[in-house]
Design an enzyme around this catalytic site. Sequence first.
Site, PDB file in Angstrom:
ATOM      1  CG  ASP A   1       1.367   1.652   3.749  1.00 24.80           C
ATOM      2  OD1 ASP A   1       2.250   2.199   3.930  1.00 24.80           O
ATOM      3  OD2 ASP A   1       1.358   0.546   3.885  1.00 24.80           O
TER       4      ASP A   1
ATOM      5  CB  SER B   1       7.550  -1.188  12.938  1.00 22.67           C
ATOM      6  OG  SER B   1       7.964  -1.480  11.749  1.00 22.67           O
TER       7      SER B   1
ATOM      8  N   GLY C   1      10.139  -1.789   0.783  1.00 23.04           N
ATOM      9  CA  GLY C   1      10.729  -1.771   2.107  1.00 23.04           C
ATOM     10  C   GLY C   1      10.445  -2.766   3.056  1.00 23.04           C
TER      11      GLY C   1
ATOM     12  NE  ARG D   1       3.413 -10.087   7.152  1.00 20.91           N
ATOM     13  CZ  ARG D   1       3.716  -8.812   6.765  1.00 20.91           C
ATOM     14  NH1 ARG D   1       3.478  -8.600   5.411  1.00 20.91           N
ATOM     15  NH2 ARG D   1       4.288  -7.773   7.630  1.00 20.91           N
TER      16      ARG D   1
ATOM     17  NE  ARG E   1      11.255   2.905   2.871  1.00 17.01           N
ATOM     18  CZ  ARG E   1      10.374   2.245   2.548  1.00 17.01           C
ATOM     19  NH1 ARG E   1      10.131   1.745   1.365  1.00 17.01           N
ATOM     20  NH2 ARG E   1       9.329   1.808   3.433  1.00 17.01           N
TER      21      ARG E   1
ATOM     22  NE  ARG F   1       1.115   2.275   0.271  1.00 17.58           N
ATOM     23  CZ  ARG F   1       0.514   1.248  -0.288  1.00 17.58           C
ATOM     24  NH1 ARG F   1      -0.831   1.481  -0.699  1.00 17.58           N
ATOM     25  NH2 ARG F   1       0.824   0.127  -0.044  1.00 17.58           N
TER      26      ARG F   1
END
Length: 449
Positions: free
Chosen positions: A327, A175, A102, A34, A130, A402
């Site tokens: 996550d 989300s 993503g 961001r 995805r 992950r």
Amino acid sequence: MPHDAPLRPLRAGAPAAPLSGTHRVPGDKSISHRALMFGALAIGTTEIEGLLEGEDVLRTAAAMRALGARVDQRGPGSWSVAGRGIGGLVEPADILDMGNSGTAARLLCGLLAGHPIFSVMTGDASLRRRPMLRVTGPLSAIGASFWTREGGRLPLAVRGAIDPLPLDYRLPVASAQVKSACLLAGLCARGTTRVVEPEPTRDHTENMLRHFGATVRVEDTGEGRVIELEGQPELRAAPILVPGDPSSAAFPLVAALLVPGSHLTLANIGLNPLRTGLFATLREMGAELRVENARVEGGEPVGDLVVTHGPLHAVEVPPERAPSMIDEYPILAVAAAAAKGITRMRGLAELRVKESDRLAATAALLAANGIEARIEGDDLLVQGTGGAIPGGGTVATHMDHRLAMSALVMGLAARNPVAVDDAGFIETSFPGFAALMNRAAGGEAIVAA
């Protein structure tokens, strides 16, 4: 990581000594993405310190350059972005390759939807599987046009809106990526963009919008959390200090909980309450975990996490906690494997559309290492050992960083070493993961398989 890079198998075994010392994890990935995007939309030059320099974030930096912003690295973690202002991005000359990210791809959909330019986006094999319809659907209402492969998958082409309309959209599921994409698109629209989320999700976008001078209102109502953004603000460059990523901190933290005798400090970790569901869950499981030197930096709460090894017990994790730790479920499953009793993690449907089907892959990770686990609907149940984890398995990571890190943490606490078939994708989010864990262990606990 290049799409055709060779596999990089690793193996983790019990360290020669308990984990100890004070360590820093890489900068927060969500905030890093961001910071680059908002810097590109601001007037002036934004100075960023602590930027995560993993592959995912570097893809975002490259995309901002391709869209006309000047993005320079001045030193390790130190970057500057000379922005173009709201609506000022230019048409890229080539395809935007978002690699494995993503977050970058979905947020970029929002950013591109509000600009009257044509662009094409792709990613690696994992990202191309995805779904993107969850963002392209609502963004079409702003006046943008999208073309995707079957099932709403990348590669994706977008023609941004010439005169973007403000959105009024209720998210069907919580989300942060979809919410943020809608707000990014709304920056270019006249009027007020309104997004309603059923459960609160990470609010880095809202915090950063305010930091750059936008007017954002947030209210918890009977219909959910309502976010309103006044369109076409003049964003002004603002310095950003990126804290350590709590999702990355989760791995050494859980390792220290599980390796006997460990006492570890993780410095300068972001403690946004919409990101700390894992920490709350571990405390409920009996973890000795405390915060020192709590402070606020750049609108985000930050502190040092101090964790000490100790026994854990099973809990039931409520579904409404999922957005604050979406996550972290694979590494929580590793902690649950060593806990006493059956841990039930509820409402994990979102894990099916991560880098892999993370729900099925997490269950497979556990089963490969002697832990009984089963999926019931959207719930994951883990039968803990109340002590050491058997280990001894090889885990298929499915290009999911992950999963790879969770399996290697399990190996540190298991009776037998745990291997992963490919750890190359760890660099997308946690550069230097194995080196940090080996420093904490005082030796070579994670090695090439």
